[in-house]
Design a protein around this motif. Structure first.
Motif, PDB file in Angstrom:
ATOM      1  N   GLN A 202     -20.653  -7.172  29.272  1.00 54.48           N
ATOM      2  CA  GLN A 202     -19.685  -6.476  30.266  1.00 54.48           C
ATOM      3  C   GLN A 202     -20.211  -6.652  31.513  1.00 54.48           C
ATOM      4  N   GLY A 203     -20.883  -7.708  31.854  1.00 50.92           N
ATOM      5  CA  GLY A 203     -21.345  -7.621  33.242  1.00 50.92           C
ATOM      6  C   GLY A 203     -22.717  -7.186  33.493  1.00 50.92           C
ATOM      7  N   MET A 204     -22.878  -7.003  34.740  1.00 50.31           N
ATOM      8  CA  MET A 204     -24.376  -6.347  35.124  1.00 50.31           C
ATOM      9  C   MET A 204     -24.149  -4.855  35.293  1.00 50.31           C
ATOM     10  N   ARG A 205     -25.093  -4.100  34.939  1.00 50.08           N
ATOM     11  CA  ARG A 205     -25.133  -2.537  35.135  1.00 50.08           C
ATOM     12  C   ARG A 205     -25.278  -2.466  36.510  1.00 50.08           C
ATOM     13  N   ARG A 206     -24.588  -1.314  36.951  1.00 48.64           N
ATOM     14  CA  ARG A 206     -24.270  -1.020  38.195  1.00 48.64           C
ATOM     15  C   ARG A 206     -25.793  -0.290  38.838  1.00 48.64           C
ATOM     16  N   ASN A 207     -26.765   0.223  37.945  1.00 49.26           N
ATOM     17  CA  ASN A 207     -28.053   0.846  38.282  1.00 49.26           C
ATOM     18  C   ASN A 207     -29.329  -0.358  38.326  1.00 49.26           C
ATOM     19  N   GLY A 208     -28.651  -1.631  37.721  1.00 51.21           N
ATOM     20  CA  GLY A 208     -29.727  -2.510  37.450  1.00 51.21           C
ATOM     21  C   GLY A 208     -30.466  -2.330  36.217  1.00 51.21           C
ATOM     22  N   LYS A 209     -30.164  -1.529  35.420  1.00 53.91           N
ATOM     23  CA  LYS A 209     -31.281  -1.391  34.117  1.00 53.91           C
ATOM     24  C   LYS A 209     -30.501  -2.225  32.956  1.00 53.91           C
ATOM     25  N   GLN A 210     -30.523  -3.377  33.241  1.00 59.47           N
ATOM     26  CA  GLN A 210     -29.811  -4.131  32.157  1.00 59.47           C
ATOM     27  C   GLN A 210     -30.399  -4.109  30.624  1.00 59.47           C
ATOM     28  N   TRP A 211     -31.982  -3.743  30.459  1.00 52.97           N
ATOM     29  CA  TRP A 211     -32.520  -3.559  29.193  1.00 52.97           C
ATOM     30  C   TRP A 211     -32.015  -2.436  28.568  1.00 52.97           C
ATOM     31  N   HIS A 212     -31.441  -1.519  28.861  1.00 54.38           N
ATOM     32  CA  HIS A 212     -31.070   0.062  28.540  1.00 54.38           C
ATOM     33  C   HIS A 212     -29.611  -0.579  27.566  1.00 54.38           C
ATOM     34  N   GLN A 213     -29.619   0.147  26.368  1.00 52.74           N
ATOM     35  CA  GLN A 213     -28.257  -0.160  25.723  1.00 52.74           C
ATOM     36  C   GLN A 213     -27.253   0.658  26.375  1.00 52.74           C
ATOM     37  N   PRO A 214     -25.927   0.483  26.173  1.00 50.94           N
ATOM     38  CA  PRO A 214     -25.000   1.164  27.049  1.00 50.94           C
ATOM     39  C   PRO A 214     -24.757   2.515  26.145  1.00 50.94           C
ATOM     40  N   LYS A 215     -24.638   3.682  26.755  1.00 53.24           N
ATOM     41  CA  LYS A 215     -24.409   4.762  26.026  1.00 53.24           C
ATOM     42  C   LYS A 215     -22.927   5.031  25.896  1.00 53.24           C
ATOM     43  N   ALA A 216     -22.647   5.821  24.886  1.00 58.05           N
ATOM     44  CA  ALA A 216     -21.379   6.030  24.336  1.00 58.05           C
ATOM     45  C   ALA A 216     -21.034   7.426  25.131  1.00 58.05           C
ATOM     46  N   ALA A 217     -19.780   7.603  25.129  1.00 57.42           N
ATOM     47  CA  ALA A 217     -19.017   8.671  26.141  1.00 57.42           C
ATOM     48  C   ALA A 217     -19.488  10.157  25.324  1.00 57.42           C
ATOM     49  N   PHE A 218     -19.789  11.214  26.411  1.00 56.86           N
ATOM     50  CA  PHE A 218     -20.179  12.313  25.628  1.00 56.86           C
ATOM     51  C   PHE A 218     -18.821  13.049  25.022  1.00 56.86           C
ATOM     52  N   ARG A 219     -19.044  13.487  23.844  1.00 58.60           N
ATOM     53  CA  ARG A 219     -17.981  14.240  23.084  1.00 58.60           C
ATOM     54  C   ARG A 219     -18.491  15.518  22.615  1.00 58.60           C
ATOM     55  N   PRO A 220     -18.161  16.815  23.244  1.00 57.71           N
ATOM     56  CA  PRO A 220     -18.763  17.881  22.886  1.00 57.71           C
ATOM     57  C   PRO A 220     -18.268  18.327  21.659  1.00 57.71           C
ATOM     58  N   THR A 221     -17.202  17.903  21.111  1.00 54.66           N
ATOM     59  CA  THR A 221     -16.579  18.416  19.889  1.00 54.66           C
ATOM     60  C   THR A 221     -16.617  17.554  18.736  1.00 54.66           C
ATOM     61  N   ALA A 222     -17.668  16.729  18.943  1.00 51.44           N
ATOM     62  CA  ALA A 222     -17.825  15.422  17.818  1.00 51.44           C
ATOM     63  C   ALA A 222     -18.649  15.973  16.652  1.00 51.44           C
ATOM     64  N   GLY A 223     -19.563  17.005  16.812  1.00 47.28           N
ATOM     65  CA  GLY A 223     -20.738  17.452  15.989  1.00 47.28           C
ATOM     66  C   GLY A 223     -20.278  18.602  15.365  1.00 47.28           C
ATOM     67  N   LEU A 224     -18.875  19.278  15.590  1.00 43.93           N
ATOM     68  CA  LEU A 224     -18.516  20.356  14.688  1.00 43.93           C
ATOM     69  C   LEU A 224     -18.108  20.225  13.524  1.00 43.93           C
ATOM     70  N   THR A 225     -18.673  21.096  12.727  1.00 43.18           N
ATOM     71  CA  THR A 225     -18.434  20.976  11.077  1.00 43.18           C
ATOM     72  C   THR A 225     -17.795  22.571  10.754  1.00 43.18           C
ATOM     73  N   SER A 226     -17.331  22.640   9.439  1.00 44.73           N
ATOM     74  CA  SER A 226     -16.585  23.598   9.007  1.00 44.73           C
ATOM     75  C   SER A 226     -17.639  24.801   8.623  1.00 44.73           C
ATOM     76  N   TYR A 227     -17.517  26.163   8.610  1.00 45.78           N
ATOM     77  CA  TYR A 227     -18.201  26.916   8.019  1.00 45.78           C
ATOM     78  C   TYR A 227     -18.923  26.745   6.846  1.00 45.78           C
ATOM     79  N   GLU A 228     -18.001  26.438   5.695  1.00 45.83           N
ATOM     80  CA  GLU A 228     -18.350  25.924   4.400  1.00 45.83           C
ATOM     81  C   GLU A 228     -19.104  24.825   4.248  1.00 45.83           C
TER      82      GLU A 228
END
Length: 114
Positions: free
Chosen positions: A14-40
């Motif tokens: 995806q090209g060079m990272r803006r902050n210059g830390k190419q050795w880090h894995q790219p992070k996924a977007a923050f999804r606050p409702t992704a971990g919600l499960t039903s009460y049961e």
């Protein structure tokens, strides 16, 4: 068209990272409702966790009981050995019959104490 195959595979570069830390894995977007499960589902997981903990506790207690039995056996054996050595030392100085009488008397005293 093969748009689904193109969209599902991420681009390898995806090209060079803006902050210059190419050795880090790219992070996924923050999804606050992704971990919600039903009460049961949470209740089932909690119950399974509780059952696992009780099983672990039983296993640990069983293991500790075996360990304590082994330790107690060693202590009993050592005490018997010390007592035998003490009587042997007494037998060197006194007559054998008198030592046996003292043994019997000490056994009676031990039984009375407990």
């Amino acid at each position: 068209m093969s748009t689904t195959t193109v969209a599902s595979t991420p681009a390898p570069n995806q090209g060079m990272r803006r902050n210059g830390k190419q050795w880090h894995q790219p992070k996924a977007a923050f999804r606050p409702t992704a971990g919600l499960t039903s009460y049961e589902k949470r209740q089932r997981e909690r119950l399974a966790q509780q059952e696992m903990k009780t099983k672990e506790k039983e296993m640990k207690e069983e293991k500790e009981a075996v360990r304590q039995r082994r330790i107690q056996g060693i202590k009993d054996k050592r005490a018997a050995k010390e007592e035998k050595e003490r009587y042997d030392k007494m037998a060197e100085k006194m007559h054998r019959k008198r030592v046996e009488r003292l043994k019997r008397r000490e056994k009676r005293n031990k039984l009375l104490k407990s």
